[in-house]
Design a protein around this motif. Sequence first.
Motif, PDB file in Angstrom:
ATOM      1  N   GLY A  48       0.863  -1.152  -0.006  1.00 43.23           N
ATOM      2  CA  GLY A  48       0.197   0.201  -0.044  1.00 43.23           C
ATOM      3  C   GLY A  48       0.776   1.173  -0.108  1.00 43.23           C
ATOM      4  N   TYR A  49       1.917   1.101   0.964  1.00 43.30           N
ATOM      5  CA  TYR A  49       2.844   2.335   0.900  1.00 43.30           C
ATOM      6  C   TYR A  49       3.528   2.567  -0.658  1.00 43.30           C
ATOM      7  CZ  TYR A  49       7.205   4.958   1.615  1.00 43.30           C
ATOM      8  OH  TYR A  49       8.131   5.867   1.641  1.00 43.30           O
ATOM      9  N   ARG A  62      -9.048   2.054 -10.050  1.00 44.26           N
ATOM     10  CA  ARG A  62     -10.117   1.077  -9.791  1.00 44.26           C
ATOM     11  C   ARG A  62     -10.094   0.008 -11.054  1.00 44.26           C
ATOM     12  NH1 ARG A  62     -16.328   3.163 -10.582  1.00 44.26           N
ATOM     13  NH2 ARG A  62     -16.083   3.587  -8.449  1.00 44.26           N
ATOM     14  N   TYR A  63     -10.000  -0.065 -12.240  1.00 48.04           N
ATOM     15  CA  TYR A  63     -10.238  -0.968 -13.212  1.00 48.04           C
ATOM     16  C   TYR A  63      -9.007  -1.676 -13.636  1.00 48.04           C
ATOM     17  CZ  TYR A  63     -14.785   1.295 -13.667  1.00 48.04           C
ATOM     18  OH  TYR A  63     -15.981   1.620 -13.116  1.00 48.04           O
ATOM     19  N   TYR A  64      -7.630  -0.975 -13.535  1.00 53.24           N
ATOM     20  CA  TYR A  64      -6.421  -1.695 -13.747  1.00 53.24           C
ATOM     21  C   TYR A  64      -6.022  -2.162 -12.589  1.00 53.24           C
ATOM     22  CZ  TYR A  64      -1.681  -2.601 -15.072  1.00 53.24           C
ATOM     23  OH  TYR A  64      -0.302  -3.337 -15.272  1.00 53.24           O
ATOM     24  N   GLY A  65      -6.051  -1.321 -11.281  1.00 48.57           N
ATOM     25  CA  GLY A  65      -5.330  -1.910 -10.156  1.00 48.57           C
ATOM     26  C   GLY A  65      -6.300  -2.831  -9.458  1.00 48.57           C
ATOM     27  N   ALA A  71     -12.202   2.352  -1.061  1.00 46.50           N
ATOM     28  CA  ALA A  71     -11.561   2.600   0.347  1.00 46.50           C
ATOM     29  C   ALA A  71     -10.039   2.609  -0.201  1.00 46.50           C
ATOM     30  CB  ALA A  71     -11.716   1.722   1.220  1.00 46.50           C
ATOM     31  N   GLU A  72      -9.432   1.781  -0.722  1.00 47.96           N
ATOM     32  CA  GLU A  72      -8.035   1.529  -1.260  1.00 47.96           C
ATOM     33  C   GLU A  72      -7.523   2.677  -2.219  1.00 47.96           C
ATOM     34  OE1 GLU A  72      -7.283  -3.405  -1.305  1.00 47.96           O
ATOM     35  OE2 GLU A  72      -8.547  -2.647  -2.795  1.00 47.96           O
ATOM     36  N   ILE A  73      -8.527   3.211  -3.006  1.00 47.26           N
ATOM     37  CA  ILE A  73      -8.451   4.183  -3.789  1.00 47.26           C
ATOM     38  C   ILE A  73      -8.149   5.628  -2.968  1.00 47.26           C
ATOM     39  CG2 ILE A  73      -9.062   5.674  -5.734  1.00 47.26           C
ATOM     40  CD1 ILE A  73     -10.545   3.359  -7.166  1.00 47.26           C
ATOM     41  N   SER A  74      -8.995   5.810  -1.972  1.00 49.01           N
ATOM     42  CA  SER A  74      -9.154   6.922  -1.420  1.00 49.01           C
ATOM     43  C   SER A  74      -7.969   6.735  -0.447  1.00 49.01           C
ATOM     44  CB  SER A  74     -10.208   6.707  -0.229  1.00 49.01           C
ATOM     45  OG  SER A  74      -9.977   7.751   0.648  1.00 49.01           O
ATOM     46  N   GLU A  75      -7.382   5.897   0.013  1.00 49.61           N
ATOM     47  CA  GLU A  75      -6.176   5.745   0.558  1.00 49.61           C
ATOM     48  C   GLU A  75      -4.816   6.025  -0.244  1.00 49.61           C
ATOM     49  OE1 GLU A  75      -3.136   2.401   2.843  1.00 49.61           O
ATOM     50  OE2 GLU A  75      -5.258   2.182   3.101  1.00 49.61           O
ATOM     51  N   ALA A  76      -4.761   5.414  -1.407  1.00 49.46           N
ATOM     52  CA  ALA A  76      -3.531   5.633  -2.351  1.00 49.46           C
ATOM     53  C   ALA A  76      -3.556   7.057  -2.813  1.00 49.46           C
ATOM     54  CB  ALA A  76      -3.865   4.533  -3.448  1.00 49.46           C
ATOM     55  N   ALA A  77      -4.655   7.553  -3.340  1.00 46.22           N
ATOM     56  CA  ALA A  77      -4.636   8.889  -3.889  1.00 46.22           C
ATOM     57  C   ALA A  77      -4.754  10.007  -2.816  1.00 46.22           C
ATOM     58  CB  ALA A  77      -5.958   8.856  -4.766  1.00 46.22           C
ATOM     59  N   THR A  88     -14.920  11.520  -2.777  1.00 47.33           N
ATOM     60  CA  THR A  88     -14.331  12.136  -3.866  1.00 47.33           C
ATOM     61  C   THR A  88     -14.038  11.307  -4.899  1.00 47.33           C
ATOM     62  OG1 THR A  88     -13.440  14.184  -2.386  1.00 47.33           O
ATOM     63  CG2 THR A  88     -12.379  13.642  -4.389  1.00 47.33           C
ATOM     64  N   VAL A  89     -13.609   9.998  -4.631  1.00 50.77           N
ATOM     65  CA  VAL A  89     -13.422   8.914  -5.421  1.00 50.77           C
ATOM     66  C   VAL A  89     -14.634   8.648  -6.280  1.00 50.77           C
ATOM     67  CG1 VAL A  89     -13.101   6.504  -5.337  1.00 50.77           C
ATOM     68  CG2 VAL A  89     -11.730   7.705  -4.088  1.00 50.77           C
TER      69      VAL A  89
END
Length: 190
Positions: free
Chosen positions: A85-86, A150-153, A158-164, A170-171
């Motif tokens: 994740g980091y 979302r579609y490739y990763g 929640a994971e997109i929110s954390e990564a971005a 907002t996601v």
Amino acid sequence: MLEGNAERSVEATLGHLRVMDGPAPVQTPAPLNLEDLYRQHRMRLVRLAILLVDEPATAEDVVQEAFTGLHRNWGRLRDAAAAVGYLRTAVVNGSRSVLRRRKTAREYVPPHAVNARSAESLAMLSSEHQAVVSALSKLPPRQREVLVLRYYGGLSEAEISEAAGISKGTVKSTASRALEALQKAMQTPQ
């Protein structure tokens, strides 16, 4: 209705690319060291960065910087499982920095003029998939990030929110606007 078509097209294209790239590495129960992480996740992170910055050499630099940062902070890492994740977050942030620098340095040149995919991989894509990749490169960086993550990763909101580094709301709204813009871009003749 139009948004649903765009979502299916993006999901099909980026899902196809994800399948072409091979399965995600299986997490081993034993704690990973930095070398294992590099060997298992480097190429997938490079492909993620390529989709975000449209330039293979720059994408490799972004990923290398992410691993360098992880190496510097390895002793402070509380959970080895959090390392992936980091790295993903570092790649997204590094890609953003590249795009900001690129925009500042060359305001008069579209920041995504170079096609990130190789000729071979583009030839393997159908014309519809090529249209999606082309339209994706015209989206604003945040919208592209959300769709790629979302579609490739294959990440959840929640994971997109954390990564971005953005909220889940907002996601959702960014994904919706991105799909709408993508649909319009795909309907406009090239």
